[in-house]
Structures are given as C-alpha cells and as structure tokens.
Design a protein around this motif. Sequence first.
Motif, PDB file in Angstrom:
ATOM      1  N   GLY A 127       0.800  -1.214   0.000  1.00  8.79           N
ATOM      2  CA  GLY A 127       0.000   0.000   0.000  1.00  8.79           C
ATOM      3  C   GLY A 127       0.833   1.265   0.000  1.00  8.79           C
ATOM      4  O   GLY A 127       0.404   2.298   0.514  1.00  8.79           O
ATOM      5  N   VAL A 128       2.026   1.201  -0.589  1.00 12.55           N
ATOM      6  CA  VAL A 128       2.932   2.348  -0.633  1.00 12.55           C
ATOM      7  C   VAL A 128       3.076   2.809  -2.080  1.00 12.55           C
ATOM      8  O   VAL A 128       3.373   2.006  -2.967  1.00 12.55           O
ATOM      9  CB  VAL A 128       4.324   1.983  -0.068  1.00 12.55           C
ATOM     10  CG1 VAL A 128       5.255   3.190  -0.127  1.00 12.55           C
ATOM     11  CG2 VAL A 128       4.197   1.479   1.370  1.00 12.55           C
ATOM     12  N   ARG A 129       2.889   4.095  -2.311  1.00 11.78           N
ATOM     13  CA  ARG A 129       2.998   4.645  -3.662  1.00 11.78           C
ATOM     14  C   ARG A 129       4.259   5.505  -3.783  1.00 11.78           C
ATOM     15  O   ARG A 129       4.689   6.129  -2.815  1.00 11.78           O
ATOM     16  CB  ARG A 129       1.774   5.506  -3.986  1.00 11.78           C
ATOM     17  CG  ARG A 129       0.485   4.714  -4.070  1.00 11.78           C
ATOM     18  CD  ARG A 129      -0.658   5.611  -4.496  1.00 11.78           C
ATOM     19  NE  ARG A 129      -1.909   4.864  -4.655  1.00 11.78           N
ATOM     20  CZ  ARG A 129      -3.050   5.406  -5.064  1.00 11.78           C
ATOM     21  NH1 ARG A 129      -3.101   6.707  -5.348  1.00 11.78           N
ATOM     22  NH2 ARG A 129      -4.126   4.661  -5.185  1.00 11.78           N
ATOM     23  N   PRO A 130       4.850   5.551  -4.954  1.00 17.46           N
ATOM     24  CA  PRO A 130       6.043   6.389  -5.144  1.00 17.46           C
ATOM     25  C   PRO A 130       5.745   7.857  -4.904  1.00 17.46           C
ATOM     26  O   PRO A 130       4.632   8.334  -5.153  1.00 17.46           O
ATOM     27  CB  PRO A 130       6.422   6.134  -6.606  1.00 17.46           C
ATOM     28  CG  PRO A 130       5.795   4.831  -6.953  1.00 17.46           C
ATOM     29  CD  PRO A 130       4.514   4.780  -6.173  1.00 17.46           C
ATOM     30  N   GLU A 131       6.751   8.565  -4.423  1.00 23.41           N
ATOM     31  CA  GLU A 131       6.643  10.014  -4.254  1.00 23.41           C
ATOM     32  C   GLU A 131       6.752  10.693  -5.612  1.00 23.41           C
ATOM     33  O   GLU A 131       6.078  11.695  -5.869  1.00 23.41           O
ATOM     34  CB  GLU A 131       7.769  10.502  -3.334  1.00 23.41           C
ATOM     35  CG  GLU A 131       7.656  11.950  -2.920  1.00 23.41           C
ATOM     36  CD  GLU A 131       6.602  12.162  -1.840  1.00 23.41           C
ATOM     37  OE1 GLU A 131       6.236  13.322  -1.623  1.00 23.41           O
ATOM     38  OE2 GLU A 131       6.136  11.174  -1.226  1.00 23.41           O
ATOM     39  N   LEU A 132       7.590  10.143  -6.460  1.00 21.89           N
ATOM     40  CA  LEU A 132       7.747  10.632  -7.833  1.00 21.89           C
ATOM     41  C   LEU A 132       7.541   9.463  -8.790  1.00 21.89           C
ATOM     42  O   LEU A 132       7.929   8.332  -8.494  1.00 21.89           O
ATOM     43  CB  LEU A 132       9.147  11.222  -8.057  1.00 21.89           C
ATOM     44  CG  LEU A 132       9.542  12.487  -7.292  1.00 21.89           C
ATOM     45  CD1 LEU A 132      10.998  12.827  -7.588  1.00 21.89           C
ATOM     46  CD2 LEU A 132       8.644  13.657  -7.653  1.00 21.89           C
ATOM     47  N   GLY A 133       6.947   9.728  -9.937  1.00 17.98           N
ATOM     48  CA  GLY A 133       6.791   8.685 -10.945  1.00 17.98           C
ATOM     49  C   GLY A 133       5.797   7.618 -10.542  1.00 17.98           C
ATOM     50  O   GLY A 133       4.762   7.896  -9.944  1.00 17.98           O
ATOM     51  N   ARG A 134       6.133   6.379 -10.824  1.00 19.74           N
ATOM     52  CA  ARG A 134       5.234   5.240 -10.592  1.00 19.74           C
ATOM     53  C   ARG A 134       6.041   4.036 -10.136  1.00 19.74           C
ATOM     54  O   ARG A 134       7.270   4.054 -10.122  1.00 19.74           O
ATOM     55  CB  ARG A 134       4.491   4.890 -11.895  1.00 19.74           C
ATOM     56  CG  ARG A 134       5.450   4.579 -13.052  1.00 19.74           C
ATOM     57  CD  ARG A 134       4.719   4.010 -14.259  1.00 19.74           C
ATOM     58  NE  ARG A 134       5.612   3.788 -15.403  1.00 19.74           N
ATOM     59  CZ  ARG A 134       6.413   2.737 -15.535  1.00 19.74           C
ATOM     60  NH1 ARG A 134       6.455   1.792 -14.597  1.00 19.74           N
ATOM     61  NH2 ARG A 134       7.183   2.609 -16.618  1.00 19.74           N
ATOM     62  N   ASP A 135       5.306   2.963  -9.772  1.00 19.22           N
ATOM     63  CA  ASP A 135       5.993   1.719  -9.456  1.00 19.22           C
ATOM     64  C   ASP A 135       6.034   0.841 -10.703  1.00 19.22           C
ATOM     65  O   ASP A 135       5.729   1.292 -11.811  1.00 19.22           O
ATOM     66  CB  ASP A 135       5.342   1.007  -8.263  1.00 19.22           C
ATOM     67  CG  ASP A 135       3.857   0.741  -8.495  1.00 19.22           C
ATOM     68  OD1 ASP A 135       3.377   0.944  -9.627  1.00 19.22           O
ATOM     69  OD2 ASP A 135       3.171   0.324  -7.540  1.00 19.22           O
ATOM     70  N   PHE A 136       6.394  -0.438 -10.537  1.00 14.75           N
ATOM     71  CA  PHE A 136       6.582  -1.306 -11.701  1.00 14.75           C
ATOM     72  C   PHE A 136       5.252  -1.697 -12.338  1.00 14.75           C
ATOM     73  O   PHE A 136       4.265  -1.969 -11.653  1.00 14.75           O
ATOM     74  CB  PHE A 136       7.327  -2.575 -11.297  1.00 14.75           C
ATOM     75  CG  PHE A 136       8.700  -2.310 -10.759  1.00 14.75           C
ATOM     76  CD1 PHE A 136       9.601  -1.523 -11.448  1.00 14.75           C
ATOM     77  CD2 PHE A 136       9.100  -2.860  -9.545  1.00 14.75           C
ATOM     78  CE1 PHE A 136      10.863  -1.271 -10.952  1.00 14.75           C
ATOM     79  CE2 PHE A 136      10.363  -2.623  -9.040  1.00 14.75           C
ATOM     80  CZ  PHE A 136      11.253  -1.818  -9.741  1.00 14.75           C
ATOM     81  N   LEU A 137       5.245  -1.763 -13.653  1.00 10.22           N
ATOM     82  CA  LEU A 137       4.112  -2.299 -14.400  1.00 10.22           C
ATOM     83  C   LEU A 137       4.267  -3.815 -14.506  1.00 10.22           C
ATOM     84  O   LEU A 137       5.395  -4.330 -14.509  1.00 10.22           O
ATOM     85  CB  LEU A 137       4.063  -1.688 -15.798  1.00 10.22           C
ATOM     86  CG  LEU A 137       3.945  -0.157 -15.873  1.00 10.22           C
ATOM     87  CD1 LEU A 137       4.031   0.298 -17.329  1.00 10.22           C
ATOM     88  CD2 LEU A 137       2.640   0.301 -15.228  1.00 10.22           C
ATOM     89  N   PRO A 138       3.159  -4.559 -14.615  1.00  9.40           N
ATOM     90  CA  PRO A 138       3.266  -6.016 -14.735  1.00  9.40           C
ATOM     91  C   PRO A 138       4.158  -6.451 -15.893  1.00  9.40           C
ATOM     92  O   PRO A 138       4.926  -7.414 -15.758  1.00  9.40           O
ATOM     93  CB  PRO A 138       1.814  -6.449 -14.958  1.00  9.40           C
ATOM     94  CG  PRO A 138       0.999  -5.386 -14.292  1.00  9.40           C
ATOM     95  CD  PRO A 138       1.758  -4.110 -14.528  1.00  9.40           C
ATOM     96  N   GLU A 139       4.090  -5.741 -17.013  1.00  5.96           N
ATOM     97  CA  GLU A 139       4.896  -6.132 -18.172  1.00  5.96           C
ATOM     98  C   GLU A 139       6.387  -5.867 -17.964  1.00  5.96           C
ATOM     99  O   GLU A 139       7.223  -6.376 -18.729  1.00  5.96           O
ATOM    100  CB  GLU A 139       4.410  -5.422 -19.433  1.00  5.96           C
ATOM    101  CG  GLU A 139       4.374  -3.917 -19.355  1.00  5.96           C
ATOM    102  CD  GLU A 139       3.017  -3.382 -18.923  1.00  5.96           C
ATOM    103  OE1 GLU A 139       2.687  -2.247 -19.335  1.00  5.96           O
ATOM    104  OE2 GLU A 139       2.298  -4.088 -18.184  1.00  5.96           O
TER     105      GLU A 139
END
Length: 266
Positions: A127-139
């Motif tokens: 339940g933690v989101r990046p401060e900048l950008g995004r996390d990993f995509l499944p692909e």
Amino acid sequence: MSLLQDVSYTLSSLRKAPGFSFVVIVTLALGIGANTAVFSMIDVMLLRPLPYPDAGHLVQLFETSTPNYSATPDSVAPGIFVDWSEQNRAFTNMAASEGFHYVLSGNGSPELVWGGAASAEWFRVLGVRPELGRDFLPEEDRASAAPTVLLSDRLWRRRYQADAGIVGKAIRINSESFTVVGVMPPRADYLETNQLWIPLRKQVRPDRMLSYESRYLNVVARIRPGLSREQAIEDLSRISGGIKKAPPVWRHLRSCHNRVFTAFLE
C-alpha cells in the motif's frame, strides 16, 4: 545535608579518585547509550503503528518443515510463490522480493548498495505509492522487458541530489542501463534497508523462478476482506496439496500485525 552540600561532597570525592571516576562515568554513559538504543528499537518495532494501510490484512507467507506455528519460518521457493499467486482465492494480491547487492556507477564514484528484486505487485500489496513517478508495471516484471528501477528516498537525495527530473533518466547498475521509473517516499524506508528495487524477473532467471527446492523469496499478501487467517491457510493448503513437484513442506502465513514480525519485511 542540603542538595548543594551533596553535590559538593560528590564532586570532591570524584576529584580524589579520578581513575575510578572515569570508569564510573564511562560505565554510566555506556549504560545510558545501550538503554537508549533498546528503547529506540522498541519504539520502532513495537510501539509505532505500521506504515502500511489496513495492516491487519497484511500477512507474510512462509514455509516451515513442520505444521507448527512456533517453527522457524523459512523463505518461499519461487515455484511455490508462482502457484500460490496464480491459484489462490483468499488474497486480493500477493508479491515477492529478494535482496541483492548492486554496483551503482556514473554520477560519482562506483558504489555498492543493498537493493531488492521485487515483483510488480510488491508496493501495491504494502500500500505504498512512489513520491515521484510510478511503481513497476506487470509487463516490466519479465526477463525480456527493458530494465527499470525504483529509487529509495535516501538514495535519491544522497547520490542524485534530490533531482526531481530523475524519472525517465537512465542510471548504471551492474554496468547495465536502467531507466528510473519512480522514487519511493521517505516512509518506505521504514524497516527497509533497500536503496533501490528492480523487477524480480529481471534479477532471477526464468529457470530459477520454476524451482521448488531453493527457498529464498520473501512473500507478502493481503487477505480478502471478510476472510479469516484460518480460511487463508486452508486455501494455501488446498493449493499445496495439488503441487506434485514440491517437497513435503508445510505452508503457512503469519500476520504482519505483529510488530516484531514486521522486521521480516526488510
């Protein structure tokens, strides 16, 4: 005898035996320091609330050699993780990670840092989101995908001078180019020693992800609302009973609501 007289007498006694006084002062300093460290650890490990939302549904899955909760938990074989994640009915999502050392180069002298190889769902489970950008995509969690990386807040600040434009840029890890897709918030450093994360399947070879023998993955999951831990265990037992390649090992879960056990989330 007044307080002032007590202080005066004590100082006079200390001056008369400087060697003994030094030992006493050092002993007190070490004792105070040790107690401060212990209470600081208790505060972090036991008293502070977990930094993850809805922590009561967050659990870590592990393997043991006996069907006994008091047995020492073992890491999870990647083949077991794949079967659990694909076949379970009791969890909203599940993720795995493993720790590695990485060599950062470019933008300064080469540096050895501790990082994690994490499946695409890892931070969503926590339940933690990046401060900048995004996390990993499944692909991106595939062996054939272009290399991507997430940075910890402290690494971003220390090595990259808190450059807000770091997202989308390439950095060198183990002499390979990785594109930064995000920077994690400071609270993600809680109980974390990792300074960066890359997708799990970019680190672990496809043949190793099929192994049922080697146990080295940390696995976390969230129990579906309305289900109990016992029902989740039954679901894992159902899956485990159908795994023919796996050795006779019991699979269980343990609640991350236990503050001490959350240390395993490093």
